[in-house]
Design a protein around this motif. Structure first.
Motif, PDB file in Angstrom:
ATOM      1  N   UNK A   1       0.823  -1.207   0.000  1.00 17.93           N
ATOM      2  CA  UNK A   1       0.000   0.000   0.000  1.00 17.93           C
ATOM      3  C   UNK A   1       0.861   1.263   0.000  1.00 17.93           C
ATOM      4  N   UNK A   2       1.883   1.260   0.813  1.00 12.91           N
ATOM      5  CA  UNK A   2       2.785   2.416   0.872  1.00 12.91           C
ATOM      6  C   UNK A   2       3.456   2.635  -0.480  1.00 12.91           C
ATOM      7  N   UNK A   3       3.900   1.558  -1.116  1.00  7.77           N
ATOM      8  CA  UNK A   3       4.597   1.670  -2.396  1.00  7.77           C
ATOM      9  C   UNK A   3       3.694   2.198  -3.503  1.00  7.77           C
ATOM     10  N   UNK A   4       2.374   1.952  -3.399  1.00  6.90           N
ATOM     11  CA  UNK A   4       1.455   2.318  -4.482  1.00  6.90           C
ATOM     12  C   UNK A   4       0.627   3.560  -4.197  1.00  6.90           C
ATOM     13  N   UNK A   5       0.710   4.118  -2.994  1.00  7.39           N
ATOM     14  CA  UNK A   5      -0.253   5.148  -2.623  1.00  7.39           C
ATOM     15  C   UNK A   5      -0.184   6.389  -3.503  1.00  7.39           C
ATOM     16  N   UNK A   6       0.959   6.696  -4.076  1.00  7.37           N
ATOM     17  CA  UNK A   6       1.056   7.873  -4.947  1.00  7.37           C
ATOM     18  C   UNK A   6       0.268   7.694  -6.238  1.00  7.37           C
ATOM     19  N   UNK A   7      -0.069   6.448  -6.569  1.00  6.74           N
ATOM     20  CA  UNK A   7      -0.803   6.177  -7.809  1.00  6.74           C
ATOM     21  C   UNK A   7      -2.265   5.829  -7.547  1.00  6.74           C
ATOM     22  N   UNK A   8      -2.676   5.849  -6.281  1.00  5.98           N
ATOM     23  CA  UNK A   8      -4.036   5.482  -5.906  1.00  5.98           C
ATOM     24  C   UNK A   8      -4.770   6.661  -5.286  1.00  5.98           C
ATOM     25  N   UNK A   9      -6.104   6.602  -5.337  1.00  4.99           N
ATOM     26  CA  UNK A   9      -6.930   7.619  -4.689  1.00  4.99           C
ATOM     27  C   UNK A   9      -7.395   7.191  -3.302  1.00  4.99           C
ATOM     28  N   UNK A  10      -7.421   5.898  -3.042  1.00  5.45           N
ATOM     29  CA  UNK A  10      -7.804   5.402  -1.723  1.00  5.45           C
ATOM     30  C   UNK A  10      -7.405   3.944  -1.602  1.00  5.45           C
ATOM     31  N   UNK A  11      -7.421   3.458  -0.351  1.00  2.00           N
ATOM     32  CA  UNK A  11      -7.228   2.041  -0.040  1.00  2.00           C
ATOM     33  C   UNK A  11      -8.404   1.588   0.812  1.00  2.00           C
ATOM     34  N   UNK A  12      -8.944   0.420   0.493  1.00  3.48           N
ATOM     35  CA  UNK A  12     -10.050  -0.169   1.247  1.00  3.48           C
ATOM     36  C   UNK A  12      -9.558  -1.451   1.918  1.00  3.48           C
ATOM     37  N   UNK A  13      -9.642  -1.503   3.235  1.00  4.40           N
ATOM     38  CA  UNK A  13      -9.077  -2.606   4.004  1.00  4.40           C
ATOM     39  C   UNK A  13     -10.150  -3.593   4.461  1.00  4.40           C
ATOM     40  N   UNK A  14      -9.800  -4.869   4.372  1.00  4.47           N
ATOM     41  CA  UNK A  14     -10.584  -5.964   4.934  1.00  4.47           C
ATOM     42  C   UNK A  14      -9.581  -6.930   5.555  1.00  4.47           C
ATOM     43  N   UNK A  15     -10.011  -8.135   5.873  1.00  5.75           N
ATOM     44  CA  UNK A  15      -9.100  -9.158   6.385  1.00  5.75           C
ATOM     45  C   UNK A  15      -9.476 -10.499   5.779  1.00  5.75           C
ATOM     46  N   UNK A  16      -8.546 -11.455   5.886  1.00  3.78           N
ATOM     47  CA  UNK A  16      -8.842 -12.819   5.492  1.00  3.78           C
ATOM     48  C   UNK A  16      -8.456 -13.172   4.078  1.00  3.78           C
ATOM     49  N   UNK A  17      -8.649 -14.457   3.766  1.00  4.36           N
ATOM     50  CA  UNK A  17      -8.329 -14.970   2.440  1.00  4.36           C
ATOM     51  C   UNK A  17      -9.329 -16.037   2.044  1.00  4.36           C
ATOM     52  N   UNK A  18      -9.584 -16.127   0.764  1.00  2.00           N
ATOM     53  CA  UNK A  18     -10.460 -17.172   0.232  1.00  2.00           C
ATOM     54  C   UNK A  18      -9.770 -18.527   0.216  1.00  2.00           C
TER      55      UNK A  18
ATOM     56  N   UNK B   1      -8.639   6.198   3.661  1.00  2.00           N
ATOM     57  CA  UNK B   1      -8.602   4.792   4.043  1.00  2.00           C
ATOM     58  C   UNK B   1     -10.005   4.358   4.446  1.00  2.00           C
ATOM     59  N   UNK B   2     -10.472   3.272   3.829  1.00  2.00           N
ATOM     60  CA  UNK B   2     -11.761   2.673   4.153  1.00  2.00           C
ATOM     61  C   UNK B   2     -11.518   1.372   4.903  1.00  2.00           C
ATOM     62  N   UNK B   3     -12.458   1.001   5.766  1.00  2.00           N
ATOM     63  CA  UNK B   3     -12.329  -0.237   6.530  1.00  2.00           C
ATOM     64  C   UNK B   3     -13.679  -0.932   6.614  1.00  2.00           C
ATOM     65  N   UNK B   4     -13.675  -2.256   6.417  1.00  2.00           N
ATOM     66  CA  UNK B   4     -14.868  -3.084   6.614  1.00  2.00           C
ATOM     67  C   UNK B   4     -14.500  -4.262   7.505  1.00  2.00           C
ATOM     68  N   UNK B   5     -15.494  -4.760   8.225  1.00  2.00           N
ATOM     69  CA  UNK B   5     -15.269  -5.911   9.094  1.00  2.00           C
ATOM     70  C   UNK B   5     -15.992  -5.763  10.421  1.00  2.00           C
ATOM     71  N   UNK B   6     -17.266  -6.215  10.446  1.00  2.00           N
ATOM     72  CA  UNK B   6     -18.089  -6.190  11.674  1.00  2.00           C
ATOM     73  C   UNK B   6     -18.356  -4.774  12.183  1.00  2.00           C
ATOM     74  N   UNK B   7     -18.482  -3.814  11.265  1.00  2.00           N
ATOM     75  CA  UNK B   7     -18.898  -2.461  11.653  1.00  2.00           C
ATOM     76  C   UNK B   7     -20.392  -2.394  11.358  1.00  2.00           C
ATOM     77  N   UNK B   8     -21.190  -2.878  12.294  1.00  2.00           N
ATOM     78  CA  UNK B   8     -22.619  -3.043  12.063  1.00  2.00           C
ATOM     79  C   UNK B   8     -23.463  -1.910  12.629  1.00  2.00           C
ATOM     80  N   UNK B   9     -22.910  -1.172  13.562  1.00  2.00           N
ATOM     81  CA  UNK B   9     -23.681  -0.135  14.238  1.00  2.00           C
ATOM     82  C   UNK B   9     -23.073   1.238  13.943  1.00  2.00           C
ATOM     83  N   UNK B  10     -23.893   2.268  13.767  1.00  2.00           N
ATOM     84  CA  UNK B  10     -23.356   3.596  13.453  1.00  2.00           C
ATOM     85  C   UNK B  10     -22.459   4.161  14.547  1.00  2.00           C
TER      86      UNK B  10
END
Length: 650
Positions: free
Chosen positions: A243-260, A295-304
């Protein structure tokens, strides 16, 4: 703006677009596309969330190349025929004030299925198999890599031509870009492998190609797992470095966890209620400190309130609240109106969202059957002929039927024989890690009050009561009662039903939990007993524990059972008991299975419909409807769906 949620409802600039708030519906499969293209049902689904006030909608994955068809119902952006559908979706979302991004996707080795049922040919950086899907991929050559990079760019062009605001490169959950980044999966020795720069090359060239292909106003983002939560997966430091290496070429990063790629890692794709709320906040904070782009984040954020706290602390800039929005598309509008108490809160049960996807069925919600069925139900219209409606039974089915009938304008009275509403949910919420399931009843309680339903507790209804009340419509939602199995009993072994144990009956030190249901009751009781010092054998009348459960729930339970040293016996039919022995039969071989030195048995049997009132009403001239478990015992999903469908048309 709400003073309660000032951060969550504040605008956010990402690239050249501005979100009206920081609530995000992140990319998630819906099984609503038709022939791998945008369908009217998919448009209606996302339009409902845009109408509900969400800031950003990220569309489900769009395959960039023919080799990217990881399911038979994925969207594909491989030729210009996709453009009209994307345009219609963009127009519908924009008309409601939301921003729309689309995910660019290649699964690499993570292929689930094909349209014709044949095993697919999968492609990856190296011939390293996927443990979860048991797929051995072919290693891509450099010509094929170049074709895939070009495919990302042309897919982005088509999506942008349709008027979609941005694209999100999917490098999360062990998919192809992550496979290139991962030194345990990428074993190449050419320019696309080896050191970090080599492993980053594929993703870097994809970003550059997309940037070259689209106009300067198109947002380009990256979705990545901050940690794949598997010993063979991409690790936190490796993801952060990329993410650090690419951030100059991106507008945002969206974070999750885990693998398929593994069962333990895949649980994090849609973490069940056993996981703490906003459990990724701490590792996300490391990314926040290292990155200067949103930076966006998802993962059990169910309540405002959870989202507001994350934003107030500066952990992230926007929050993925996908399942919360599946459950209540109007969540943002309710916050703007300062009616947060009316939000139908997601309980992370996974029963009707991700589990339906795994079964190849369109998305929905256990609490909100309208999700994914927007075209089927349409808008709830007031009745022109109000009637007196009597609902018998205060479980999920009865409560939901009462709410919808009252919202339509009928005069509704709900009768419950017990001291409180909730039915079997009152028992279910007592199991370890299932307390949040009780939120289903909390939500329905609020809806009953708002709809003006009269509730009568401690009133058992019989034929005489029905005749006295003389309703125009009677809805039976009487639920179910425990059913005892046929057993050979030759001694004094204590045998208790699961309901009795949940209500406080004690059992001995060495226990067999006989699990006919293969759902969450058996393993939940086994965990509860093991945590309180019992030695537990879980005898499952199915090929595997939790066979009826959503796979991420099942796999999370399997981990707990293993950690607690619970013995699991599959294919086990309970046959009989004597003083200290439990006799089982293998359901495939029919051979004996014996558990000795046992102090007690707990039964997780199928309940039976409570049909007593319906039988009493024989011969009475009255419009009667039966819903939920009193039809036949199933789950809360069927109960609430049947209640909704019935009351919608009364």
């Amino acid at each position: 703006m709400s003073t309660t949620f000032p951060h969550l409802l504040s605008p956010l600039r990402i690239g050249k677009v501005t979100l009206r708030n920081r609530i995000v519906s992140t990319g998630h499969d819906t099984v609503l596309p038709v022939d791998c293209q945008v369908s009217p049902a998919l448009i209606a689904y996302h339009a409902a969330r845009a109408r509900g006030g969400v800031g950003l909608i990220v569309l489900q994955v769009s395959g960039v190349h023919e080799t990217a068809r990881y399911t038979s119902h994925a969207l594909m952006a491989t030729d210009d025929s996709c453009i009209p559908g994307y345009r219609a979706l963009a127009d519908a979302v924009h008309a409601q004030g939301s921003v729309l991004f689309a995910q660019l996707f290649h699964p690499g080795r993570e292929i689930m299925e094909t349209a014709d049922g044949m095993q697919a040919v999968a492609y990856a950086p190296s011939t390293v198999p996927s443990e979860r899907f048991h797929v051995m991929p072919r290693a891509l050559n450099e010509t094929e890599i170049a074709a895939l990079i070009a495919a990302y760019a042309t897919a982005a062009q088509r999506i942008r031509a349709a008027g979609i605001d941005g694209v999100e490169i999917v490098a999360s959950h062990g998919y192809l870009p992550a496979q290139f980044l991962n030194p345990r999966v990428n074993l190449r020795t050419d320019a696309y492998g080896g050191d970090f720069a080599g492993r980053l090359r594929f993703l870097r060239e994809v970003v550059v190609a997309i940037r070259t292909a689209v106009d300067e106003h198109c947002v380009v983002g990256l979705r990545i797992s901050l940690d794949e939560r598997d010993c063979e997966g991409l690790q936190e430091d490796e993801a952060l470095q990329a993410c650090v290496a690419l951030q100059d070429q991106l507008d945002y990063v969206s974070l999750v966890a885990g693998t398929s790629a593994s069962l333990g890692g895949a649980v994090h794709i849609a973490p069940p209620m056993a996981f703490p709320a906003a459990y990724l906040a701490t590792p996300a904070g490391r990314f926040r400190q290292a990155l200067s782009i949103p930076l966006l984040l998802a993962g059990r954020i169910n309540q405002p309130q959870e989202a507001e706290q994350l934003l107030a602390r500066g952990v992230v800039d926007a929050c993925g609240m996908t399942r919360a929005l599946i459950c209540d598309p109007e969540l943002p509008n309710k916050l703007y109106a300062q009616h947060s108490e009316s939000i139908r809160a997601c309980i992370a049960c996974n029963q009707s969202c991700i589990d339906r996807f795994h079964r190849g069925l369109p998305i929905s919600c256990i609490q909100n059957p309208l999700s994914g069925r927007e075209l089927q139900f349409g808008a709830l219209t007031p009745t022109t002929k109000p009637r007196r409606v009597m609902v018998v039974g205060g479980g999920p089915a009865g409560m939901q039927a009462a709410v919808i009938a009252a919202q339509r304008g009928h005069q509704v009275t709900l009768y419950e024989a017990g001291a409180q509403l909730g039915g079997q949910v009152l028992l279910a919420q007592q199991l370890p890690g299932r307390a949040e399931f009780g939120g289903l009843i909390t939500n329905l309680h609020y809806a009953l009050r708002e709809a003006g339903v009269e509730v009568v507790l401690r009133q058992r209804v019989d034929r005489a009561v029905v005749q006295q009340q003389a309703p125009d419509v009677l809805i039976l939602a009487c639920g179910a009662t425990p059913a005892a199995p046929r057993l050979e009993v030759g001694g004094s072994m204590p045998v208790h039903d699961s309901w009795e144990v949940l209500q406080g009956v004690s059992v001995g030190a060495r226990v067999v939990v006989s699990d006919w249901r293969a759902d969450w009751v058996g393993p939940g009781l086994a965990i509860r007993l093991a945590e309180t010092g019992h030695q537990v054998t879980l005898a499952v009348n199915a090929p595997l524990m939790g066979q009826a459960l959503p796979m991420y729930v099942r796999d999370q339970l399997a981990a707990q059972l293993h950690q607690l040293q619970v013995t699991i016996l599959p294919y086990a039919r309970l046959y009989g008991v004597d003083d200290r022995t439990v006799y089982l039969q293998h359901t495939a071989s029919e051979e004996a299975m014996v558990c000795e030195d046992i102090d007690g048995v707990v039964l997780c049997q199928p309940p039976q419909p409570d049909d007593r009132l319906r039988q009493q009403l024989e011969g009475l001239v009255l419009e009667v409807h039966a819903i939920g478990d009193c039809q036949t015992p199933r789950t809360a999903e069927e109960a609430i769906y049947e209640a909704t469908r019935l009351a919608w048309g009364l």
